[in-house]
Enzyme design. Structure first.
Site, mmCIF file in Angstrom:
data_model
loop_
_atom_site.group_PDB
_atom_site.id
_atom_site.type_symbol
_atom_site.label_atom_id
_atom_site.label_comp_id
_atom_site.label_asym_id
_atom_site.label_seq_id
_atom_site.Cartn_x
_atom_site.Cartn_y
_atom_site.Cartn_z
ATOM 1 N N SER A 44 -7.923 -4.475 -0.768
ATOM 2 C CA SER A 44 -7.435 -3.466 -1.717
ATOM 3 C C SER A 44 -6.168 -3.850 -2.470
ATOM 4 O O SER A 44 -5.869 -3.259 -3.504
ATOM 5 C CB SER A 44 -7.207 -2.131 -1.008
ATOM 6 N N LYS A 87 -0.031 -0.229 -0.037
ATOM 7 C CA LYS A 87 -0.375 0.082 -1.429
ATOM 8 C C LYS A 87 0.893 -0.021 -2.280
ATOM 9 O O LYS A 87 1.999 -0.098 -1.781
ATOM 10 C CB LYS A 87 -0.939 1.506 -1.576
#
Length: 193
Positions: A44, A87
């Protein structure tokens, strides 16, 4: 006289051993409170971070300043509190974040996201336009097609943030090969000029 010298030498040796052990334990405790190691799991955050890389997370700096847009953070994931995610912060408290297709705007300004590979752009999620309240952060993975992030499960509360990813110290084999291939020609050109 020799007995006193022997006793003094032993006393100094024992004292130095105890001081060394105490300092080692103290340093270990301080370091573990300040930084922590994490494994990147999944794609990701590619191309910035790769699967199976190890990162060192700074857990102290956010005591002195708030997380900022663009920071890569590790946090307890809201959809799975026992898991830690990594993230990038897109929006901070007070921001209005809109995601429509591959366009991300913050407070009406379209972001120029140089960290997102155009080949990894994509957004299977419906358009979103949300204003962040106090202690809420909007995060997204750099591989927009393969990221479970704020577009799916909402904001990250400030209390869930563990720290800022400060250093990649164990690269994946794929990333290391790419790095060496990119560096080798540059170094050879510099040597032969």
């Amino acid at each position: 006289m020799n007995t006193e010298l022997d006793f003094e030498k032993r006393y100094r040796l024992i004292r130095e051993i105890i001081e060394t052990v105490v300092l080692t334990v103290l340093m270990f405790a301080i370091i573990n409170l300040a930084v922590q190691n994490y494994d990147v799991s999944g794609p990701s955050m590619e191309p910035s971070l790769h699967n199976q890389e190890r990162i060192m997370v700074d857990k102290v700096s956010y005591f002195f300043h708030e997380p900022a847009r663009g920071d890569v953070i590790v946090f307890h994931a809201p959809p799975a509190p026992t898991e830690n995610y990594v993230k990038r912060i897109i929006g901070i408290p007070g921001d209005t974040v809109a995601v429509n297709g591959i366009t991300v705007t913050v407070n009406g300004t379209t972001l120029k996201e140089i960290y997102v590979d155009p080949a990894m752009q994509g957004n299977p999620n419906p358009p979103t336009n949300q204003t962040l309240l106090k202690d809420q952060y909007f995060v997204m993975g750099d591989d927009r097609r393969n990221s479970s992030d704020s577009r799916v499960w909402g904001f990250v509360p400030r209390g869930n943030i563990i720290g800022r990813a400060a250093l990649v110290y164990l690269m994946s084999r794929q990333c290391l090969r790419t790095f060496i291939q990119q560096i080798r020609p540059r170094r050879l050109n510099q040597v032969h000029k």
